[in-house]
Design a protein around this motif. Sequence first.
Motif, PDB file in Angstrom:
ATOM      1  N   SER A  53       0.819  -1.216   0.000  1.00  0.00           N
ATOM      2  CA  SER A  53       0.000   0.000   0.000  1.00  0.00           C
ATOM      3  C   SER A  53       0.853   1.267   0.000  1.00  0.00           C
ATOM      4  CB  SER A  53      -0.913   0.011   1.232  1.00  0.00           C
ATOM      5  OG  SER A  53      -0.144   0.052   2.430  1.00  0.00           O
TER       6      SER A  53
ATOM      7  N   TRP B  37      -3.060  -1.881   6.150  1.00  0.00           N
ATOM      8  CA  TRP B  37      -3.210  -0.460   5.868  1.00  0.00           C
ATOM      9  C   TRP B  37      -2.739   0.416   7.028  1.00  0.00           C
ATOM     10  CZ3 TRP B  37      -3.785  -1.236   1.042  1.00  0.00           C
ATOM     11  CH2 TRP B  37      -4.536  -2.317   0.589  1.00  0.00           C
TER      12      TRP B  37
ATOM     13  N   ALA C 299      -4.680   3.424  -2.599  1.00  0.00           N
ATOM     14  CA  ALA C 299      -4.014   2.124  -2.715  1.00  0.00           C
ATOM     15  C   ALA C 299      -4.853   1.157  -3.551  1.00  0.00           C
ATOM     16  CB  ALA C 299      -3.759   1.539  -1.326  1.00  0.00           C
TER      17      ALA C 299
ATOM     18  N   TRP D 257      -3.602  -0.684  -6.900  1.00  0.00           N
ATOM     19  CA  TRP D 257      -3.631  -2.138  -7.081  1.00  0.00           C
ATOM     20  C   TRP D 257      -4.407  -2.524  -8.337  1.00  0.00           C
ATOM     21  CZ3 TRP D 257      -3.941  -5.588  -2.098  1.00  0.00           C
ATOM     22  CH2 TRP D 257      -2.808  -5.346  -1.313  1.00  0.00           C
TER      23      TRP D 257
END
Length: 679
Positions: free
Chosen positions: A517, A557, A591, A595
Motif C-alpha cells: 500500500s 493499511w 491504494a 492495485w
Amino acid sequence: GIDILVEVSNRDAAHDSSVRDYDPRCHPGTREQHIEDIVYWAVPAAGIDDPLPLFWMKGLAGVGKSAIAQTCAEKLKVLGKLGATFFFSRNGRDKAAEFIPTIVYQLSTKFPDYRVLVDHRIRNDKTILDKTMAVQFEALVADPLQELEKAGKEIGKRIAIIVDGLDECNSADDQCKIIETIAAAARGGTTPFCWAFFSRPTPHIQASFTRTDVTRITHTTVLPISTDANSDIELYLRDGFENILRDRNISTKSQWPSDDDIQTLVKASNGLFIYAATALRVVARAGSLEEALRAVCTTTFNYTCKSPFADLDGFYMLIMRRIPPDALTTVLLLCHVLCNLGSYASDSQTGVMFWGNMLGLSEIEFRAGCNHLSAVLHVHDHSDSFDSTQFGDTGRPFQRTTPAAIKQLGTHIRRQLGGSIYFYHKSFVDFLMDPMRSCKFCVGSSPIINAHYKNSLEVLFKYEESYSLQGLELVLAPGVPDSASSLSWPYANELVNSALKAWIYEWAFETCFYFGSLPQIEHQLLQRFGHINFRKARQNKAMVLGGDGGFLRSARWGCRGYLKMIHRTQLFRTTQDQFQARFNVVEFKAAIELWKECGIIEPRYPNLTSRFKSVIPRKSQGNVISGLYRIGHGPKSVLWYWEINLKEEYYQEFLAADLAEGERVYRGERFDLWPTKWL
C-alpha cells in the motif's frame, strides 16, 4: 491458575532475566547520587514520612536511564524491598497486555499467601486475563492484597516496583493507561507499592504525569544531557579499556589509551553514556585495538550533520561506513526489518534463524553480517534451552502436532530459534530511521523498502513452488525431499524446519500485503505480487494458525488488528483504537486504485444471495464503504471483500476461494469475530 499466568506474562522483562545480561547497568562509582536518591525514595530512613508513591525519571535517549533503573533494582533486591520489575523494550518486551500479568507473576513468586489467592482467582475465572488493564489490576493485585491485609497477612510496607522504558511500550494509549491505572491505585492507597518509572519525556507520557491528580503524587526528576556526567564517563571509559586489555592478556608499561584520547572521548560523549559504551564495544571487537581507537577518536570531529546528537551520530556513521560494500545491502535490510518490528506486526520477530532464512543467508553469512554491527547489535544464544521433542514427532511436519504445540513452536521460532537479535540501544534505531541523521544509511529510504519488498517476493515465489495443494492441505511438492531443501539455514529436523519454512512464507506474504500500500513501491514489483499463489499463501496461514479458529496479530493499511481462519476463509479486523489513530480512508482508496492499475485486483459484481446483500453492501452506503475484488490471477486467485465502517470505526475484510463459503463464514462470524478484550 499460575501456569496460565506464566503463559501470558513476559519472563524476559524482569531485571534478572538472562536475556538482559548484556543490558546496561551503572559502572561502580558512577551515577551514585541518582541511585542513592531513588533508593532513599523507595526505602526512606526511619522516622521519615513516606515520600510520594510515584517516581518518574525522564531523560533523552542515551543518558543512562535504563542503567540506573537496573542498578536500583539490584540494590533494592538486596535490601529486600523489590517487588517486581518490567523493562519495556522493542526487543520483544513491548506489549502492554503482558504488563500486569508479569508484575503479578513476579509478586506471586515472592509472597506465598498472595500466590495462593491469585492462583485461585485465575482458576475460578480464566477470563480475568482477557479483561482491561484496570480490571486485571483490581482483581489480581489490589483485591488479593486487601484480603491478605484483613486476614493479618499483609506482605509489607512500601515495596518498590520498577518500570523502565515505558516509552517503548508499543501503544501510546497503553502507555497512558499504565500510568492512569497505577496512579489510581496509588491515590486510593489500595496497595503497599511505590512505583518508579523511567522513560523519555514523550508528549503523551509528559501529559499523563503532569495531570493534576497524578503530579501531586509523583516525584519527578530529570536526567539531563550534561557535562556534569563527564567524571563518571571518564571513570567508565578508563575501567572499560583496562578490561579490554585484560581480556586480551595484554600488559603495557605505557598508559593506553592516553589521557588525551580519554578526554577526546569524554568530550565527544557530551554527557551520553551510550556514546562511551558504544566506543568501548567498537574497540573491543576490533582486530587492531590501536586502529579502532584512532578511528573512534578522529571521527568525532569529522561529522557535520546538525543534530543534538551530532557526535553520537558521527560515531554511528563511522560504524556504517566500515561495512564492506558487498555486505552493505544485506546489513541494511536486516536493520530495516529490526527497526520496523511492531510497525506491521505486533508480535516481535527476533529469532536469528528466522531472519537468516528470510534474507536467504546461511548461518556463516548471517553471523558475518551481524559482526559488522557488533558494537550496536547483540545476538543472544538460546540454543541450550530448546528441546524440539516437546512439540511432537520431530520427523513429521509441524501441522501434524496439536494446535497448542503449533502455537508454542511458532512463538519460539519467531523469537528465539538459533538465538535472538536486537540493538543495544534505541538511539541507533532513531539514527537509522531519520534521513537527516543517517543520510544514505537511512533504512526508511525507497531503495531499502523496495529491496525488502523484492526479497519478500522472491521468498514467496520460491516457497510456493515447493508446495502443492492437495484438497485443503498444503504439502511438499513432488520432487521436494524435505523442508530443509528450501532453507538457507536449516535446523536439525523436519518438525522445526517445516514450521520455520511456513512462518517465513507467512511473514513474506504479510510483508508484501502491508508494504504493497506504500507509494514508494515500484510498480513492477506490485505487478509481480499480483501473480503469487494467493490460495497457497492463505492455506499456509491456516497451518501456522493451527487450523480453524486460530488467531494471529497482524496489520492492514497501517493499522494493527487480529486475523482469524475459519475453514478456508481468512478474516481480519482492526482494533477500534488503531482505526481511530491510523486508518486513512483517502490513502486506502488511493491504494485500491494503484492495485487495480497494477493488475493485482479486479472488481467483482456477483449475483449475491438475498441474505448476503444485507451483510455485504455492494457500494458505499452512508457510513459504510465496501468493495469486492478478485485478488491475483486465474486459479491462484481468491476473492477479497473489505468494509470500512466510519460510524463504528473499524476496517474488516475476508479472503476466500469460494464466494458462497466466504459469505457463510462472514455472516456467521461478523459480529462475534473477536474477543471482547480486543475491541
